[in-house]
Design an enzyme around this catalytic site. Structure first.
Site, mmCIF file in Angstrom:
data_model
loop_
_atom_site.group_PDB
_atom_site.id
_atom_site.type_symbol
_atom_site.label_atom_id
_atom_site.label_comp_id
_atom_site.label_asym_id
_atom_site.label_seq_id
_atom_site.Cartn_x
_atom_site.Cartn_y
_atom_site.Cartn_z
ATOM 1 N N ASP A 1 6.690 -32.389 8.694
ATOM 2 C CA ASP A 1 7.283 -31.712 7.546
ATOM 3 C C ASP A 1 8.454 -30.846 7.997
ATOM 4 O O ASP A 1 9.536 -30.883 7.400
ATOM 5 C CB ASP A 1 6.211 -30.866 6.844
ATOM 6 C CG ASP A 1 6.759 -30.065 5.681
ATOM 7 O OD1 ASP A 1 7.345 -30.672 4.763
ATOM 8 O OD2 ASP A 1 6.603 -28.838 5.685
ATOM 9 N N GLY A 2 8.262 -30.098 9.059
ATOM 10 C CA GLY A 2 9.328 -29.242 9.579
ATOM 11 C C GLY A 2 10.493 -30.033 10.142
ATOM 12 O O GLY A 2 11.660 -29.689 9.919
#
Length: 131
Positions: free
Chosen positions: A20-21
């Site tokens: 996600d990051g």
């Protein structure tokens, strides 16, 4: 001295957490390069269109036919992982597919497969722009 884990040894939701990051940073860089003079709030609004579950779900549909068996297996582990919560603004199927996409991104990142990761994220970004 503790030995570092292999990417395949991480839980799928941990892979999704890092993915996600990684994907959000990729999108932010791309949005800024395409709109260098846009105010920060508008950059944020545009970025969220690419990283929401529905957009990531569409991205996964675009890259899925290109995946190796190993990559598909990582995606499925992420997609099938039981999360404690589901966002209120996301369809469950989209959310699970997006989680699988994030797990795949995290896996490729931890494996240092930069070229493959970049290839898939370019396709993902292009497909998410349709959302």
């Amino acid at each position: 001295m503790e030995q570092e884990k292999k990417p395949s040894q991480y839980a799928p939701l941990v892979l999704a957490y890092i993915g996600d990051g990684v994907y959000e940073l990729f999108v932010r860089n791309r949005v800024i390069s395409e709109h260098p003079d846009m105010p920060a709030h508008k950059l944020h609004v545009l970025t969220t269109r690419f990283v929401k579950a529905h957009a990531q779900s569409n991205s996964m549909l675009a890259v899925e036919p290109l995946l190796s068996e190993e990559e598909l297996s990582v995606f499925k582990r992420g997609r099938n992982a039981k999360s404690a919560t589901v966002p209120k603004n996301a369809d469950l199927a989209d959310y699970r597919r997006a989680t699988g996409f994030e797990a795949l991104v995290g896996y490729l990142y931890l494996k240092h497969e930069t070229d493959r990761l970049n290839e898939l994220m370019q396709i993902a970004y292009a497909s998410a722009s349709d959302c």
